[in-house]
Motif scaffolding. Structure first.
Motif, short mmCIF file in Angstrom:
data_model
loop_
_atom_site.label_atom_id
_atom_site.label_comp_id
_atom_site.label_asym_id
_atom_site.label_seq_id
_atom_site.Cartn_x
_atom_site.Cartn_y
_atom_site.Cartn_z
N GLY B 90 -5.10 26.41 -30.75
CA GLY B 90 -6.50 26.00 -30.66
C GLY B 90 -6.60 24.53 -30.33
O GLY B 90 -6.27 23.69 -31.16
N ALA B 91 -7.01 24.23 -29.12
CA ALA B 91 -7.14 22.82 -28.71
C ALA B 91 -8.60 22.52 -28.38
O ALA B 91 -8.90 21.82 -27.42
N GLY B 92 -9.49 23.07 -29.19
CA GLY B 92 -10.92 22.75 -29.08
C GLY B 92 -11.18 21.40 -29.75
O GLY B 92 -10.27 20.59 -29.91
N ALA B 114 0.60 22.41 -28.11
CA ALA B 114 -0.60 23.10 -28.57
C ALA B 114 -0.87 24.23 -27.59
O ALA B 114 -0.42 24.19 -26.44
N PHE B 115 -1.57 25.25 -28.06
CA PHE B 115 -1.84 26.44 -27.24
C PHE B 115 -3.34 26.74 -27.28
O PHE B 115 -3.98 26.59 -28.32
N VAL B 148 5.90 25.19 -38.75
CA VAL B 148 4.50 25.33 -39.16
C VAL B 148 3.62 25.51 -37.93
O VAL B 148 3.82 24.84 -36.91
N VAL B 149 2.65 26.40 -38.06
CA VAL B 149 1.60 26.53 -37.05
C VAL B 149 0.28 26.08 -37.65
O VAL B 149 -0.13 26.59 -38.71
N ALA B 150 -0.35 25.12 -37.01
CA ALA B 150 -1.70 24.71 -37.42
C ALA B 150 -2.70 25.59 -36.68
O ALA B 150 -2.62 25.72 -35.46
N LEU B 151 -3.60 26.21 -37.43
CA LEU B 151 -4.60 27.11 -36.82
C LEU B 151 -5.95 26.43 -36.77
O LEU B 151 -6.59 26.19 -37.80
N THR B 152 -6.39 26.11 -35.55
CA THR B 152 -7.72 25.50 -35.36
C THR B 152 -8.46 26.35 -34.33
O THR B 152 -8.87 25.87 -33.28
N ILE B 153 -8.58 27.63 -34.68
CA ILE B 153 -9.17 28.65 -33.79
C ILE B 153 -10.40 29.25 -34.46
O ILE B 153 -10.61 29.06 -35.66
N PRO B 154 -11.22 29.96 -33.70
CA PRO B 154 -12.39 30.58 -34.32
C PRO B 154 -12.01 31.60 -35.40
O PRO B 154 -10.97 32.25 -35.31
N GLN B 155 -12.87 31.72 -36.41
CA GLN B 155 -12.60 32.61 -37.54
C GLN B 155 -12.32 34.04 -37.13
O GLN B 155 -11.44 34.68 -37.70
N TRP B 174 -0.83 26.12 -41.44
CA TRP B 174 -1.79 25.11 -41.88
C TRP B 174 -3.12 25.56 -41.33
O TRP B 174 -3.38 25.45 -40.14
N ASN B 175 -3.95 26.11 -42.21
CA ASN B 175 -5.10 26.89 -41.80
C ASN B 175 -6.42 26.12 -41.92
O ASN B 175 -6.89 25.85 -43.02
N PHE B 176 -7.00 25.79 -40.78
CA PHE B 176 -8.27 25.05 -40.73
C PHE B 176 -9.46 25.96 -40.44
O PHE B 176 -10.54 25.47 -40.13
N THR B 177 -9.28 27.27 -40.49
CA THR B 177 -10.36 28.16 -40.04
C THR B 177 -11.43 28.41 -41.09
O THR B 177 -12.40 29.10 -40.82
N ASN B 178 -11.24 27.87 -42.29
CA ASN B 178 -12.20 28.06 -43.39
C ASN B 178 -12.33 29.52 -43.83
O ASN B 178 -13.30 29.87 -44.50
#
Lengths: 209, 209
Positions: B90-92, B114-115, B148-155, B174-178
């Motif tokens: 997620g590179a938004g 990043a992907f 580690v994969v950081a997740l910054t993608i839509p829920q 590492w989960n940023f999706t809430n």
């Protein structure tokens, strides 16, 4: 019923209880024992009863908790029903992402405006929220109620902007700058999102598994 | 020296100790007592000694701690010297902000790529990090070490993407999706950044001050 001097650890568990109860409520669960609630959250039943006892009596011995009532009660303690007003300083990538995606209304917050220095974004809207110029900040705060300011600005201006806001009467800061901000005024609350603490916790877990 | 089954609460205090010791070290402090360290962190000296005793003996009774040694030791426990490798999905706006501003190297992480699914960003660079297509993800993970994969993608795609990554052998998220992500595999670690928990803690403080 409420006791004074509730520990930071208890306060930080409240949002987790609230999140879990929201999830149980959405799943249609009507009643839950402290034992079951604890199992899902990896907290002991006795810890849960102790935590809740700081705020009064929520359950009846042997009957467990009514999920909807407990959710409402903890939401009330957290101030979810207070309709707090928030503004954001910094409408760069991070500010944009939060305005676009974070469900403010679910936590009882209304976002009234964001502020930025860049003429490229001033005058635009993100998710319906107007981006205003930093030049308008002082006037805005004098006219509107602002309970919390979210800071999504570069580190090197963070303390300076915080100081300016404190002079304007702001007492709540949601700080995303990854640096510690401080104030000599004990009524000022800084809530810091420390991305590094979170990543280091994960680092520990993968290094020690 | 290291004990098994260290509690989550102790683990979560380690990054705070590390942060405080880095700050003391940068300020030129050579030695500090558990009492002084505790005062700055609002933790009791006895809590600090108990926490450290989980990992061995770091100080000498009556002499306090050598700041540089303790910082190195806690950094080592946290895995800061392990050079973990991370990729971001997620590179938004949020992904962009983190790649641009988060000091990964200070926490011992290297970000290799990043992907994203969007052709608008695939092929570009953020802070020197290449943005690749999600189509290249499987091959990339087969060839490279990814801790580690950081997740910054839509829920709505978060669990599906996590599942795909787990099949590919990823064990740290590492989960940023809430949203809460889960796996039936107990070796998979999810570290969730819950923005809502943080804002609700602040809401409590301003509602109850």
């Amino acid at each position: 019923m409420k006791k004074e001097n509730i520990s930071d650890a208890v306060i930080r568990r409240l949002p987790r209880y609230y999140r879990q109860l929201n999830s149980l409520y959405s799943s249609g669960v009507v009643r839950i024992s402290s034992h079951s609630l604890g199992q899902e959250m990896k907290i002991t039943a006795s810890q849960i009863r102790q935590d809740f006892s700081c705020f009064g009596e929520f359950g009846q011995q042997g009957y467990g908790y009514n999920v909807e009532e407990l959710r409402t009660e903890i939401g009330h303690i957290l101030g979810v029903d207070k309709n707090h007003h928030l503004i954001m300083i910094g409408a760069g990538n991070l500010g944009h992402a939060i305005l676009q995606n974070f469900p403010f209304s679910q936590t009882g917050f209304t976002v009234d405006a964001a502020f930025d220095v860049s003429p490229c974004v001033v005058g635009t809207y993100i998710n319906g929220i107007p981006i205003r110029s930093m030049d308008e900040l002082d006037d805005f705060i004098r006219i509107h109620t602002v309970d919390v300011v979210a800071l999504t600005i570069p580190q090197h201006v963070a303390q300076e902007v915080a100081n300016r806001l404190i002079v304007l009467g702001i007492r709540g800061f949601w700080n995303f700058t990854n640096i510690e901000l401080s104030s000599s005024d004990p009524t000022v609350q800084f809530e810091n999102i420390h991305f590094a603490d979170s990543l280091l916790t994960l680092s520990y877990r993968i290094a020690n598994r």
